[in-house]
Structure formats: structure tokens, C-alpha cells
Write an enzyme that holds these catalytic residues in place. Sequence first.
Site, PDB file in Angstrom:
ATOM      1  N   LYS A 114       0.853  -1.188   0.000  1.00  0.00           N
ATOM      2  CA  LYS A 114       0.000   0.000   0.000  1.00  0.00           C
ATOM      3  C   LYS A 114       0.882   1.229   0.000  1.00  0.00           C
ATOM      4  O   LYS A 114       2.033   1.171   0.463  1.00  0.00           O
ATOM      5  CB  LYS A 114      -0.899   0.015   1.239  1.00  0.00           C
ATOM      6  CG  LYS A 114      -2.137   0.891   1.105  1.00  0.00           C
ATOM      7  CD  LYS A 114      -3.289   0.151   0.461  1.00  0.00           C
ATOM      8  CE  LYS A 114      -4.509   1.033   0.344  1.00  0.00           C
ATOM      9  NZ  LYS A 114      -5.689   0.232  -0.033  1.00  0.00           N
TER      10      LYS A 114
HETATM   11  P1  NAD Z   1     -13.399   7.759  -2.431  1.00  0.00           P
HETATM   12  O1  NAD Z   1     -12.351   8.794  -2.267  1.00  0.00           O
HETATM   13  O2  NAD Z   1     -14.004   7.539  -3.776  1.00  0.00           O
HETATM   14  O3  NAD Z   1     -14.617   8.060  -1.419  1.00  0.00           O
HETATM   15  C1  NAD Z   1     -14.432   8.221  -0.062  1.00  0.00           C
HETATM   16  C2  NAD Z   1     -15.757   8.667   0.548  1.00  0.00           C
HETATM   17  O4  NAD Z   1     -15.606   8.745   1.966  1.00  0.00           O
HETATM   18  C3  NAD Z   1     -16.218  10.045   0.072  1.00  0.00           C
HETATM   19  O5  NAD Z   1     -17.618  10.037  -0.102  1.00  0.00           O
HETATM   20  C4  NAD Z   1     -15.837  10.941   1.242  1.00  0.00           C
HETATM   21  O6  NAD Z   1     -16.661  12.098   1.304  1.00  0.00           O
HETATM   22  C5  NAD Z   1     -16.105  10.014   2.393  1.00  0.00           C
HETATM   23  N1  NAD Z   1     -15.429  10.425   3.625  1.00  0.00           N
HETATM   24  C6  NAD Z   1     -14.145  10.844   3.777  1.00  0.00           C
HETATM   25  N2  NAD Z   1     -13.928  11.169   5.070  1.00  0.00           N
HETATM   26  C7  NAD Z   1     -15.079  10.915   5.728  1.00  0.00           C
HETATM   27  C8  NAD Z   1     -15.488  11.055   7.077  1.00  0.00           C
HETATM   28  N3  NAD Z   1     -14.642  11.504   8.007  1.00  0.00           N
HETATM   29  N4  NAD Z   1     -16.762  10.714   7.410  1.00  0.00           N
HETATM   30  C9  NAD Z   1     -17.622  10.271   6.478  1.00  0.00           C
HETATM   31  N5  NAD Z   1     -17.295  10.131   5.179  1.00  0.00           N
HETATM   32  C10 NAD Z   1     -16.039  10.444   4.806  1.00  0.00           C
HETATM   33  O7  NAD Z   1     -12.771   6.428  -1.825  1.00  0.00           O
HETATM   34  P2  NAD Z   1     -13.186   4.913  -2.130  1.00  0.00           P
HETATM   35  O8  NAD Z   1     -12.320   4.432  -3.225  1.00  0.00           O
HETATM   36  O9  NAD Z   1     -14.668   4.818  -2.251  1.00  0.00           O
HETATM   37  O10 NAD Z   1     -12.676   4.190  -0.793  1.00  0.00           O
HETATM   38  C11 NAD Z   1     -13.483   4.136   0.375  1.00  0.00           C
HETATM   39  C12 NAD Z   1     -12.963   3.041   1.275  1.00  0.00           C
HETATM   40  O11 NAD Z   1     -12.965   1.799   0.553  1.00  0.00           O
HETATM   41  C13 NAD Z   1     -11.525   3.196   1.781  1.00  0.00           C
HETATM   42  O12 NAD Z   1     -11.423   2.625   3.057  1.00  0.00           O
HETATM   43  C14 NAD Z   1     -10.723   2.380   0.794  1.00  0.00           C
HETATM   44  O13 NAD Z   1      -9.470   1.951   1.333  1.00  0.00           O
HETATM   45  C15 NAD Z   1     -11.665   1.220   0.591  1.00  0.00           C
HETATM   46  N6  NAD Z   1     -11.443   0.470  -0.636  1.00  0.00           N
HETATM   47  C16 NAD Z   1     -11.491   1.060  -1.852  1.00  0.00           C
HETATM   48  C17 NAD Z   1     -11.302   0.280  -2.995  1.00  0.00           C
HETATM   49  C18 NAD Z   1     -11.433   0.866  -4.380  1.00  0.00           C
HETATM   50  O14 NAD Z   1     -11.339   0.083  -5.346  1.00  0.00           O
HETATM   51  N7  NAD Z   1     -11.680   2.153  -4.537  1.00  0.00           N
HETATM   52  C19 NAD Z   1     -11.022  -1.080  -2.884  1.00  0.00           C
HETATM   53  C20 NAD Z   1     -10.992  -1.661  -1.618  1.00  0.00           C
HETATM   54  C21 NAD Z   1     -11.206  -0.867  -0.496  1.00  0.00           C
END
Ligand code: NAD
Length: 424
Positions: A114
Site C-alpha cells: 500500500k
Molecule cells: P473515495 O475517495 O471515492 O470516497 C471516499 C468517501 O468517503 C467520500 O464520499 C468521502 O466524502 C467520504 N469520507 C471521507 N472522510 C469521511 C469522514 N470523516 N466521514 C464520512 N465520510 C467520509 O474512496 P473509495 O475508493 O470509495 O474508498 C473508500 C474506502 O474503501 C476506503 O477505506 C478504501 O481503502 C476502501 N477500498 C477502496 C477500494 C477501491 O477500489 N476504490 C477497494 C478496496 C477498499
Amino acid sequence: MSEKLSFVNPTANSPWGTYLSQVDRVVPYLGPLARWVETLKRPKRALIVDVPIEMDDGTIAHFEGYRVQHNMSRGPGKGGVRFHPDVTLEEVMALSAWMTIKTAAVNLPYGGAKGGIRVDPKKLSLQELEKVTRRYTSEIGIIIGPHTDIPAPDVNTNAQIMAWMMDTYSMNVGGTATGVVTGKPLHLGGSLGRVKATGRGVFVTGREAARRLGMDLRGARIAVQGFGNVGSVAAELFAEAGAKIVAVQDHTGTIVNTNGLDLSKLIPIANKEGVVAFKAGGDIVPNEDFWNVACDILIPAALEGQITAERAQKTTAKLVLEGANGPTVPTADDILAERGVLVVPDVICNAGGVTVSYFEWVQDFSSFFWDEDEINVRLDRIMMNALNQIWDTADKHKITLRTATYAVACERILMARQERGLYP
Ligand code: NAD
């Protein structure tokens, strides 16, 4: 810089501490392989880099970046890159370790890695964002590569950033190395289905968990925290299956509508301004009230550490689908288990993204690209096979799905470690 650099002494309630306690819980199920378990409790390699750039106003800014390769016993490192003002080395260590578990849980030929930069990308211009991305990529270029460690998008990083990363790495090695990152734009070796893959995986595992609980998705009430790539796609798929999205929280605040939010109107607004801008579609409530909203399914899809012991006591959900990485602290996990709330853990629930990243990498190497139906059929099959095996393990040992996922994954990783032997 992170104040605690030790691999073995986590900060209290930190993501790394959460991960270590998750590993401790699995030791009784590892049999003779338990002698190798220390391997999982420290990263193989952690790189801290300085990312200096010239800002648009002529000043020089320095950002701190990280790339951690937690384990590569089963294949190259794999894992996203996060741009966020709160990123620390310890957080990246935990995220890299969860990638090791996740890739093994779905049986992909990868280890876990990561990366991250402590930066608020919303405060950067597009040019500054590109400079930060390229300098960071060049600095970590000494340890990444199509056969060694393959980054991907995570919080606040996207296909454009992956294109810049691929280009920077390619410039440095003198060729076009599309396989060095996944989550790229389609015409640069990206894969169909990648953007929606993680949310789709949350839906596929959630639908199966609901079926096993005897919960009808039609009319099921769902609360979603985090409405970005993962949360909004999962919400859309559940809504298509007849569920009602009754509450959504993002970094701007929380919106609630007990009759169900209209996603076709909410998503475009949320993408641009955040969910609170959707004033006419529901009630804006204080953020803490999100955890009291009456719901059947809770989807944490924002950041780690969100489901605390107190929030675990409050939730009315019967099913928690961990879209985010590490959203539940260990004490909360115990409370949810005692209260009979089923948790589909991050390391299987959100593995759809890395699975389609794997498809992208395979397609890049073979220079032969699949259609979206083929991607989705293969994704569903891999996710369902993994979940069924984990469920059988949970039933056999009478343990939670999280511990069962760790048992299945750790056995694969430590078996590979044992078979490879210890060098020298
Ligand atoms: P993203 O940046 O597209 O979205 C993140 C979301 O979280 C946004 O809506 C943001 O407003 C919200 N957010 C941020 N801080 C916040 C807070 N304090 N309280 C409430 N909401 C908050 O990110 P993503 O890609 O959707 O990733 C979200 C989670 O999923 C992360 O933990 C990431 O590690 C995990 N994840 C993502 C992927 C992927 O393919 N994108 C894969 C596996 C895991």
C-alpha cells in the site's frame, strides 16, 4: 512523520493495532503453521519518501509519502495509493497488511502492499496534483514494477492519477509498462468493470450474506457511510435489487430519508458537492445520528476506525458490509458478534476491486481485453467461491467470518512462506 515507527508497538486503537489483534485471533486455527506467524506481524519493507514540488505560487512544498510492501510470499505486492491529510506510515502498514490477507482470501497470486501521501489533494491545483503524483512515483520507482509491486487507486486517487503514475514509471524505465499500475483509463490498458468492481463485490457478498440470514433485499433499509467509488456503487446496486438507501454520510455531513433517497438525483450532486448539497431529498442530521438510523444493513465505505464500541452498541443493523478497509475496531467487532450482528469483513467484502485489478494486469500482459460480461461473471465466481469457503470455515470452527477469512488467508500465506523456506 509518523511518531511511532516500530513495527511491533502499535499506537492504541490504531489501524496497525487493529490488524495485529486480528492476526492474534487466528493463531489457534493455524496448527503447525503458527510458527511462521511473526512474518505477518511486520512488513517486509517500508519506504518513506520526501515529495518536494514547486507550487503554482512559486513556493516549494514538501509532502511525505510512503510505500509499504507487507508480504510477497505469494506474488508481487498489490495495493492502492491514498492521498489524504491524515496518512501516516502506521496507517499504510495496516492497509498493506490487509491487502496481504485480502489477496490470499480470494486466492489471487499476489502479496500485499500500500502507498500514500500525506496531502490534501482538494487544496492542490491540477498541475500541483500531477507534480505530486509524478515525483512520488519516481521516488517509489525503486521498489515498484509490473513484477514486483503494482499500485492502484484508493481514497482520493483515480484513473487519471494512475495514468500519470504509469507514464512516470514508463519514462524512467524507457518503455511503456502498462502493467505497473491498475485502475488505469480504458484506452491505456485499463479494464472494463474496474471502476464499479469494489462496490459490485460489496453487493455480491452482501446479497449472499442477506440470503443466508433470510433477509429479503426488497425493502431492506441500508445506511451507507462514504459515498465515493465504493459506497455509491454498492448503494446503486442494492437499490436496483429493491433496497432503500435510508441514510448516507460523507465528509460534508449526513442525509436521511426513511422512505429511501433517490440515488439517480443524489449521486450526481454528491459527486460534485457532497451529499449535504442534496437538501431537498432528505433531512440533514448531525453526523453522530447516522449510527442511530433504523436500518437492516450498514455499509461503512469511508475510512478506518469508524465503528467504535459505542456505535456498535447503537446500530440497529443485522448485517454490516465492510466496504472500507478496517472500519470496525476490535472491541466493536466483539460487541457486534455478541449482539448477533453479522459482519462481512473488509478482507473479503471489498476484494472485488483487487480482483478486477488482477484481471486488468492479466489483460495487460496478454494484450487481449475481455468484455464487461466476462469480467463480471469471473468476478462474481471468484467472490462467491471465496465467500463460500470462508463460510464453511466459520461454521466448522464456530468463529466469526473475519476470523475465518484470516484463517483461510493466513494458511495460504504461511504455507507459501514455509514451502519457499527461509533465505539464506
Ligand atoms: P473515495 O475517495 O471515492 O470516497 C471516499 C468517501 O468517503 C467520500 O464520499 C468521502 O466524502 C467520504 N469520507 C471521507 N472522510 C469521511 C469522514 N470523516 N466521514 C464520512 N465520510 C467520509 O474512496 P473509495 O475508493 O470509495 O474508498 C473508500 C474506502 O474503501 C476506503 O477505506 C478504501 O481503502 C476502501 N477500498 C477502496 C477500494 C477501491 O477500489 N476504490 C477497494 C478496496 C477498499
